[in-house]
Design an enzyme around this catalytic site. Structure first.
Site, PDB file in Angstrom:
ATOM      1  CB  SER A 165      94.837  37.838 -14.816  1.00 51.84           C
ATOM      2  OG  SER A 165      95.088  36.460 -14.915  1.00 51.84           O
ATOM      3  CG  ASP A 232     119.075  42.163 -25.123  1.00 55.40           C
ATOM      4  OD1 ASP A 232     118.139  42.936 -25.343  1.00 55.40           O
ATOM      5  OD2 ASP A 232     119.952  42.383 -24.272  1.00 55.40           O
ATOM      6  CG  ASP A 235     115.423  45.628 -29.316  1.00 55.60           C
ATOM      7  OD1 ASP A 235     116.661  45.573 -29.248  1.00 55.60           O
ATOM      8  OD2 ASP A 235     114.681  45.557 -28.317  1.00 55.60           O
ATOM      9  CB  VAL A 237     119.405  49.038 -27.697  1.00 57.17           C
ATOM     10  CG1 VAL A 237     117.951  48.789 -27.319  1.00 57.17           C
ATOM     11  CG2 VAL A 237     120.213  49.474 -26.484  1.00 57.17           C
ATOM     12  CG  ASP A 239     116.875  46.880 -24.028  1.00 57.02           C
ATOM     13  OD1 ASP A 239     116.789  45.698 -24.436  1.00 57.02           O
ATOM     14  OD2 ASP A 239     116.095  47.779 -24.398  1.00 57.02           O
ATOM     15  CG  ASP A 397     101.274  37.213 -19.130  1.00 56.79           C
ATOM     16  OD1 ASP A 397     101.233  36.117 -18.541  1.00 56.79           O
ATOM     17  OD2 ASP A 397     100.501  38.146 -18.884  1.00 56.79           O
ATOM     18  CG  HIS A 435     100.164  37.331 -15.366  1.00 54.96           C
ATOM     19  ND1 HIS A 435      99.320  37.227 -16.447  1.00 54.96           N
ATOM     20  CD2 HIS A 435      99.379  37.229 -14.266  1.00 54.96           C
ATOM     21  CE1 HIS A 435      98.080  37.063 -16.022  1.00 54.96           C
ATOM     22  NE2 HIS A 435      98.088  37.066 -14.699  1.00 54.96           N
TER      23      HIS A 435
END
Length: 503
Positions: A165, A232, A235, A237, A239, A397, A435
């Site tokens: 940060s 979700d 990609d 799968v 998860d 983040d 974050h």
């Protein structure tokens, strides 16, 4: 002991060791004995606060040193027993490896309930430069190495820096400004364009303060769950992790309340949709600032950010004057900046400042941009000095946009070229990580970046096929060099071997 002013390359009036004690602590499961030093570095301006620093000097020193960066507005000295950002739980922290560790408060002492949200030091120019321009970093580095030499009779063989940060920005500052001071740097979720992000936060503060515009916690959860449900599986799968944020295209209008008026927690009103879009859209200001920055890329709230950590994101209540402690961290950060950095009027209402049309404050904003936007991408001096840089960011983040770190990395590659950049720099975007692993992220990242940095800086062995652990769910993923991301192939979805880095 006196710390002579000439040992520091930037102006000070010297320093003094204020405390020294032998400590015995259990660190990473080991009993470590070390000398804990406290010291003050004195300012040139007698009205400026001293830089307060500490150094931990272990018995059985490994001849290496590690400096830690801070967070938010700093104002406290980081714990010298801490780990590097996104550090693994199953490997020893630097002090347990017998590093000499050191850090400072960056030149001011916080008095706030949340120490990293006290910007009142910004009323003093020297304190402001110590923090925002990073001057305190080099002063602390020089004073600490002086004390290490006095304690052990020799210099460290390697000196490293790690931070996330604000500390991630500080990591880039030391590589940019003092390329020979550190042999290696770990920069995590760096707020490198600090003023530019602030302008975006100020714009969002005004939008979210409008009647009916603030989406409360229930609506934030609705948005988060809707994004996950939509993206979700892209990609390969399901998860609860969106591995390719750029492939996730979610239109918040699908959550629109009938007629656009607020109809409860199961939909978004038109003002709330506009607010969500504003948060995730690049903010471009219609004027020039001296740093050369022209926009902030927006936050990934529509690409899988964990909305269940509202303190870092929206907060739980709308912005107001004074800014509620229940508003988002970034909005409180903005208020402190307006009061103490920009106007230097503690009574100023931060919601009265329009980041799109700052009027009489434009010149001051432009000046501050040269101090706060640490955007030098010519890292060739750092590379020529043998420095190595590992940069990390979580794709979810809520507080510092990973898109901004993408931008910095691409700028470095654009100036230096792909292969010269890769010779000294690696950047990894961690899907699902937020974050600083705050709260309950979808993927709580853990990777032994310090050992990877040691092998690279000391033996010339760059990171090779690194694997990141989700420390909360006992699963692993390949850590892909940006712009790569892990695509599921086949096998156990909790094993990194079931994924391949792709573009």
């Amino acid at each position: 002991m006196t710390i002579p002013a000439p040992v520091m390359s930037l102006p000070t009036t010297g320093g003094r060791v204020t405390s020294a004690s032998v400590m015995t602590s259990v660190v990473s499961g080991q009993t470590i004995e070390y000398c804990l030093l406290g010291a003050d570095i004195f300012p040139v301006d007698p009205s400026a606060p001293a830089i307060k620093m500490r150094a931990a000097l272990p018995h059985g020193w490994n001849r290496k040193a590690m400096m830690f960066g801070g967070g938010g507005y700093n104002g406290t000295i980081p714990a010298l027993t801490m780990n590097v950002p996104f550090g693994p739980a199953d490997q020893p922290v630097p002090l347990a490896r017998r590093y000499a560790t050191f850090a400072s408060d960056s030149g001011h002492q916080s008095s706030a309930a949340v120490p990293s949200l006290d910007g009142s030091f910004g009323m003093n120019d020297e304190a402001l430069k110590n923090f925002a321009a990073g001057d305190a970093l080099k002063k602390t580095h020089d004073a600490s190495l002086f004390l290490i030499r006095r304690a052990y009779g020799k210099n460290p063989s390697e000196v490293y820096f790690s931070g996330g940060s604000t500390g991630g920005r500080e990591a880039l500052v030391v590589a940019q400004r003092w390329p020979q001071a550190f042999d290696g740097v770990i920069s995590a979720y760096p707020a490198w364009n600090n003023l530019s992000e602030g302008l975006h936060l100020g714009y969002l503060a005004q939008i979210l303060s409008r009647p009916g515009a603030f989406p409360g916690p229930a609506k934030q959860t609705l948005l988060y769950d809707s994004v996950i449900n939509a993206c979700d599986g892209l990609d390969g799968v399901k998860d609860k992790v969106i591995s390719n944020p750029r492939g996730c295209h979610f239109d918040p209008h699908v959550l629109r309340c009938m007629g656009g008026a607020d109809a409860g927690p199961n939909c978004l009103s038109d003002p709330q949709i506009r607010a969500v879009i504003a948060m995730s859209t690049p903010f471009r200001w219609p004027y020039r600032i001296a740093s050369g920055e022209t926009e902030y890329p927006g936050f990934p709230f529509l690409s899988g950010a964990d909305m269940r950590t509202p303190f870092l994101g929206f907060g739980t209540t709308a912005p107001a004057n004074p800014m509620p402690v229940t508003s988002g961290y970034g909005l409180q950060y903005w208020e402190q900046w307006v009061k103490y950095f920009l106007t230097r009027d503690p009574g100023y209402n931060s919601l009265d400042l329009d980041a799109r049309q700052p009027g009489k404050w434009l010149d001051r904003i432009s000046h501050l941009s040269t101090i706060q936007d640490r955007n030098n991408v010519d890292l060739r001096p750092f590379a020529r000095a043998g420095g190595k840089l590992i940069m990390l960011h979580g794709a979810a983040d809520e507080l510092v946009s990973h898109r901004s770190t993408n931008d910095y990395y691409q700028r470095v590659r654009g100036m230096l070229g792909p292969e010269p950049t890769r010779a000294f720099m690696r950047y990894y975007l961690v899907p699902g990580a937020n974050h600083a692993n705050f709260g309950t992220p979808a993927f709580a990242a853990g990777w032994d970046s310090l050992s990877a940095l040691e092998r690279w800086a000391e033996r010339g062995q760059p990171p090779r096929n690194p694997i990141v652990v989700d420390v909360n769910h006992n699963r692993t993923r390949p850590l892909c060099e940006y712009p790569g991301w892990p695509r599921y192939r086949a096998g156990d979805p909790d094993s990194a071997s079931s994924f391949v880095c792709t573009r």
